[in-house]
Design a protein around this motif. Structure first.
Motif, PDB file in Angstrom:
ATOM      1  N   ARG A 132       0.562  -0.885   0.232  1.00 14.02           N
ATOM      2  CA  ARG A 132      -0.303   0.002   0.031  1.00 14.02           C
ATOM      3  C   ARG A 132       1.465   1.565   0.347  1.00 14.02           C
ATOM      4  NH1 ARG A 132      -5.583   1.566   2.464  1.00 14.02           N
ATOM      5  NH2 ARG A 132      -4.645   3.741   3.942  1.00 14.02           N
ATOM      6  N   PHE A 133       0.677   1.896  -0.926  1.00 15.70           N
ATOM      7  CA  PHE A 133       1.294   3.147  -0.809  1.00 15.70           C
ATOM      8  C   PHE A 133       0.262   4.473  -0.962  1.00 15.70           C
ATOM      9  CE2 PHE A 133       3.725   0.268  -3.255  1.00 15.70           C
ATOM     10  CZ  PHE A 133       5.174   0.894  -2.901  1.00 15.70           C
ATOM     11  N   ASN A 134       0.467   5.286   0.428  1.00 24.11           N
ATOM     12  CA  ASN A 134      -0.368   6.022   0.589  1.00 24.11           C
ATOM     13  C   ASN A 134       0.253   7.224   0.026  1.00 24.11           C
ATOM     14  OD1 ASN A 134      -2.467   7.109   1.863  1.00 24.11           O
ATOM     15  ND2 ASN A 134      -0.900   7.879   4.205  1.00 24.11           N
ATOM     16  N   ILE A 135      -0.222   7.943  -0.865  1.00 21.04           N
ATOM     17  CA  ILE A 135       0.119   9.425  -1.544  1.00 21.04           C
ATOM     18  C   ILE A 135      -1.275  10.147  -0.575  1.00 21.04           C
ATOM     19  CG2 ILE A 135      -0.254  10.485  -3.714  1.00 21.04           C
ATOM     20  CD1 ILE A 135       1.276   7.856  -3.677  1.00 21.04           C
ATOM     21  N   ILE A 136       0.194  11.255  -0.348  1.00 21.25           N
ATOM     22  CA  ILE A 136      -0.400  12.270  -0.066  1.00 21.25           C
ATOM     23  C   ILE A 136       0.288  13.706  -0.321  1.00 21.25           C
ATOM     24  CG2 ILE A 136      -0.483  11.286   2.880  1.00 21.25           C
ATOM     25  CD1 ILE A 136       1.633  12.914   3.533  1.00 21.25           C
ATOM     26  N   GLY A 142      -5.055   7.738  -1.442  1.00 22.69           N
ATOM     27  CA  GLY A 142      -4.385   8.529  -0.197  1.00 22.69           C
ATOM     28  C   GLY A 142      -5.259   9.477  -0.466  1.00 22.69           C
ATOM     29  N   GLU A 143      -5.096  10.989  -0.124  1.00 24.78           N
ATOM     30  CA  GLU A 143      -6.156  11.865  -0.484  1.00 24.78           C
ATOM     31  C   GLU A 143      -5.042  12.746  -1.590  1.00 24.78           C
ATOM     32  OE1 GLU A 143      -5.255  15.138   0.484  1.00 24.78           O
ATOM     33  OE2 GLU A 143      -3.403  14.283   1.345  1.00 24.78           O
ATOM     34  N   GLY A 144      -3.825  12.683  -1.172  1.00 27.68           N
ATOM     35  CA  GLY A 144      -3.229  13.168  -2.908  1.00 27.68           C
ATOM     36  C   GLY A 144      -3.461  12.824  -3.952  1.00 27.68           C
ATOM     37  N   ILE A 145      -4.093  12.012  -3.731  1.00 31.03           N
ATOM     38  CA  ILE A 145      -4.647  10.739  -6.056  1.00 31.03           C
ATOM     39  C   ILE A 145      -5.555  12.369  -6.621  1.00 31.03           C
ATOM     40  CG2 ILE A 145      -5.490   9.029  -6.894  1.00 31.03           C
ATOM     41  CD1 ILE A 145      -5.148   7.416  -5.603  1.00 31.03           C
ATOM     42  N   LYS A 146      -6.245  13.040  -5.265  1.00 34.13           N
ATOM     43  CA  LYS A 146      -6.948  14.092  -6.666  1.00 34.13           C
ATOM     44  C   LYS A 146      -5.717  14.990  -6.891  1.00 34.13           C
ATOM     45  CE  LYS A 146      -7.969  16.793  -2.588  1.00 34.13           C
ATOM     46  NZ  LYS A 146      -6.858  16.331  -1.452  1.00 34.13           N
ATOM     47  N   ASN A 147      -4.455  15.045  -6.591  1.00 39.64           N
ATOM     48  CA  ASN A 147      -4.134  16.240  -7.294  1.00 39.64           C
ATOM     49  C   ASN A 147      -2.870  15.681  -8.447  1.00 39.64           C
ATOM     50  OD1 ASN A 147      -4.020  17.976  -5.558  1.00 39.64           O
ATOM     51  ND2 ASN A 147      -3.241  16.915  -3.796  1.00 39.64           N
ATOM     52  N   LEU A 148      -3.131  14.025  -8.439  1.00 37.71           N
ATOM     53  CA  LEU A 148      -2.747  13.243  -9.629  1.00 37.71           C
ATOM     54  C   LEU A 148      -3.606  13.195 -11.152  1.00 37.71           C
ATOM     55  CD1 LEU A 148      -0.816  10.388  -8.065  1.00 37.71           C
ATOM     56  CD2 LEU A 148       0.576  12.533  -8.575  1.00 37.71           C
ATOM     57  N   THR A 149      -2.383  13.611 -12.401  1.00 37.33           N
ATOM     58  CA  THR A 149      -4.064  13.680 -13.329  1.00 37.33           C
ATOM     59  C   THR A 149      -3.964  11.765 -14.061  1.00 37.33           C
ATOM     60  OG1 THR A 149      -2.169  13.714 -15.568  1.00 37.33           O
ATOM     61  CG2 THR A 149      -2.582  15.635 -13.970  1.00 37.33           C
ATOM     62  N   VAL A 173     -10.883   3.613  -7.924  1.00 39.67           N
ATOM     63  CA  VAL A 173     -11.937   4.490  -9.164  1.00 39.67           C
ATOM     64  C   VAL A 173     -12.036   5.966  -8.634  1.00 39.67           C
ATOM     65  CG1 VAL A 173     -13.347   4.894 -10.793  1.00 39.67           C
ATOM     66  CG2 VAL A 173     -12.057   2.845 -10.466  1.00 39.67           C
ATOM     67  N   ASP A 174     -11.930   6.993  -8.785  1.00 35.57           N
ATOM     68  CA  ASP A 174     -12.552   8.300  -7.792  1.00 35.57           C
ATOM     69  C   ASP A 174     -13.502   9.096  -9.369  1.00 35.57           C
ATOM     70  OD1 ASP A 174     -10.763   9.466 -10.152  1.00 35.57           O
ATOM     71  OD2 ASP A 174      -9.438  10.403  -8.289  1.00 35.57           O
ATOM     72  N   GLU A 175     -13.576  10.500  -8.929  1.00 37.46           N
ATOM     73  CA  GLU A 175     -14.241  10.833 -10.026  1.00 37.46           C
ATOM     74  C   GLU A 175     -13.286  11.707 -11.281  1.00 37.46           C
ATOM     75  OE1 GLU A 175     -16.143  14.794  -8.644  1.00 37.46           O
ATOM     76  OE2 GLU A 175     -17.625  13.598  -7.117  1.00 37.46           O
ATOM     77  N   GLU A 199       3.325  -4.263   3.077  1.00 35.59           N
ATOM     78  CA  GLU A 199       3.990  -3.868   3.467  1.00 35.59           C
ATOM     79  C   GLU A 199       2.951  -2.110   3.231  1.00 35.59           C
ATOM     80  OE1 GLU A 199       8.327  -3.872   2.999  1.00 35.59           O
ATOM     81  OE2 GLU A 199       7.873  -4.837   0.792  1.00 35.59           O
ATOM     82  N   GLU A 200       3.495  -1.053   4.129  1.00 29.90           N
ATOM     83  CA  GLU A 200       2.813  -0.128   3.519  1.00 29.90           C
ATOM     84  C   GLU A 200       3.941   1.167   3.570  1.00 29.90           C
ATOM     85  OE1 GLU A 200      -0.877   1.515   5.490  1.00 29.90           O
ATOM     86  OE2 GLU A 200      -0.792  -0.697   5.951  1.00 29.90           O
ATOM     87  N   TYR A 201       3.663   2.626   2.337  1.00 35.77           N
ATOM     88  CA  TYR A 201       4.701   3.329   3.041  1.00 35.77           C
ATOM     89  C   TYR A 201       3.542   5.066   2.452  1.00 35.77           C
ATOM     90  CZ  TYR A 201       8.225  -0.231   1.243  1.00 35.77           C
ATOM     91  OH  TYR A 201       9.349  -1.148   1.522  1.00 35.77           O
ATOM     92  N   THR A 202       4.434   6.159   2.892  1.00 39.70           N
ATOM     93  CA  THR A 202       3.773   7.099   2.596  1.00 39.70           C
ATOM     94  C   THR A 202       4.664   8.057   1.349  1.00 39.70           C
ATOM     95  OG1 THR A 202       2.825   7.150   4.400  1.00 39.70           O
ATOM     96  CG2 THR A 202       2.766   9.346   3.530  1.00 39.70           C
TER      97      THR A 202
END
Length: 425
Positions: free
Chosen positions: A162-166, A200-207, A230-232, A259-262
């Motif tokens: 799991r990669f948590n993108i912020i 993660g919440e940072g995914i919204k900042n990725l095109t 899958v988001d909007e 494993e998990e990373y941020t």
């Protein structure tokens, strides 16, 4: 114990209520992909099976893209083999020259890959479609043959990381920098046969183009697949590019991750992978003085519109450095056409670059940019192995389109921010 996104998709396609990491399953396929290098091998294997045609003519995609337009007699023979097979089996999604593009940019653009699908392709970067919430992975040509014949494939269910993108990206930081950072952090075998699940919440900042790039290079960390929720934005992309129904799967709250990373996007800088592995990463301020001979902007990793636009934005009004060859390859005919309409092709040509028809070409040392001994290339492709783009004594430096464009202007691996500042002064 819950399931990850990938495990839920595989369970549904195997007709099972649940699966766990390590289970061996047989799953129904939504799409089987091949190109001009891998398909002829699969076609010959199908002939040995003596099967009567493909399992579903609408669920096969054949995309000649590696050596197309044909660079020599052998590549012409390969394409002829694929063409005749497509005609014989009435394959709906066969893409001839003029309609083709680099496969992993073309299929999402054509609406052939959607959330919830299980997709195999006889090309390692088939993992690209995880950007849309699909399970997609590369297989060998024999597995492709079996998939075309039966519509099924067997899998060992992967564990997951799991990669948590912020956070939010800084200017000139892209999906390429994100995935190079990840590979530099965990290594080229850090996700071996694992599902790389980005949340993660940072995914919204990725095109979407950022996400395609990140999923595309999951294999460079050894991953079985890369996948995004899958988001909007993903839904909007699928609705704009096709009419197929899609199904959204979400990981359970108690899903198990090895494993998990941020990853904090705001801390990332433009990143370059030095020869001869994608894990040999340095940020742009650590690079030093590296003189180059060639720049390639394109490929299934970075040949999309975001990539073309940022490269043109950096290069506009400047000139490619003396002694440097800059090769720009839009990934599909539509992207090429959009580049013409937006004036980007003019920007590239006036700067002294050449613009190619869509092709994988130089990425695997095929054509349109093969290197001689001692030459160095900054490339937006996905691999920089020994001899990957030509002579075994040549060197490939992987980077984003922004870094590649800046480097073409200076003749050295360079910061796009520095080159862009000089333009606006």
């Amino acid at each position: 114990m819950g399931m990850t996104m990938t495990q839920k998709i595989l369970a549904a396609h195997a007709g099972l209520e649940r699966v766990s990491a390590g289970d061996l399953i047989e799953a129904d396929l939504d799409l089987v992909l091949g190109n001009d290098i891998t398909s002829p091998v699969a076609i010959k294997e199908m002939e040995k099976m003596k099967v009567d045609g493909v399992f579903d003519k609408d669920k096969i995609a054949l995309v000649p893209d590696h050596f197309v337009p044909n660079k020599d007699i052998k590549s012409a023979e390969h394409c002829k083999c694929v063409r005749e097979f497509a005609l014989k089996n009435d394959v709906t999604n066969y893409f001839e020259v003029g309609k083709m593009g680099i496969e992993h940019a073309l299929l999402p653009e054509q609406g052939l890959t959607v959330a919830g699908d299980v997709i195999i392709g006889a090309d390692s970067h088939t993992c690209t479609y995880g950007a849309l919430g699909a399970f997609s992975t590369g297989v060998g040509s024999t597995d492709m043959a079996a998939g075309m014949a039966t519509g099924k494939a067997w899998f060992k269910v992967p564990g997951a990381i799991r990669f948590n993108i912020i956070g939010e990206k800084a200017p000139f930081v892209s999906g390429k920098d994100v995935i190079l950072h990840v590979i530099g952090m965990i290594g080229v075998d850090g996700a071996l046969y694992k599902s790389m699940e980005f949340v993660g919440e940072g995914i919204k900042n990725l095109t979407m183009d950022d996400r395609f790039t990140i999923a595309n290079m999951a294999i460079e960390a050894g991953g079985k697949n890369g996948i995004f929720p899958v988001d909007e934005l993903a839904e909007q992309y699928m609705k704009e590019h096709g009419k197929r129904e899609y199904r959204i799967y979400e990981a359970d709250a108690d899903a198990v991750y090895d494993e998990e990373y941020t990853i904090d996007l705001s801390t990332l800088k433009p990143t370059v992978a030095f020869p001869h592995l994608p894990e040999n990463t340095k940020t742009i301020d650590e690079v030093g003085e590296v003189k180059i001979d060639q720049v390639v902007i394109g490929s299934c990793t970075n040949g999309r519109m975001d990539d073309m636009r940022i490269a043109a934005d950096v290069i506009r009004g400047k000139k490619v450095a003396d002694g440097v060859r800059c090769i720009v390859i839009p990934a599909t005919q539509q992207i090429y056409l959009d580049c013409i309409k937006e004036g980007l092709v003019t920007d590239f040509i006036e700067a002294g670059a050449v613009v190619s028809t869509p092709t994988c070409g130089p990425c695997l040392g095929g054509y349109m940019g093969v290197m001689a001994a001692g030459e160095r290339c900054v490339s937006t492709t996905n691999r920089n192995f020994v001899g990957r783009m030509g002579h075994v004594e040549s060197e490939v430096y992987l980077a984003s389109p922004a870094v590649a464009a800046a480097s073409a202007i200076t003749g050295y691996i360079s910061s796009p921010a520095d080159v862009y500042r000089k333009r606006i002064k």
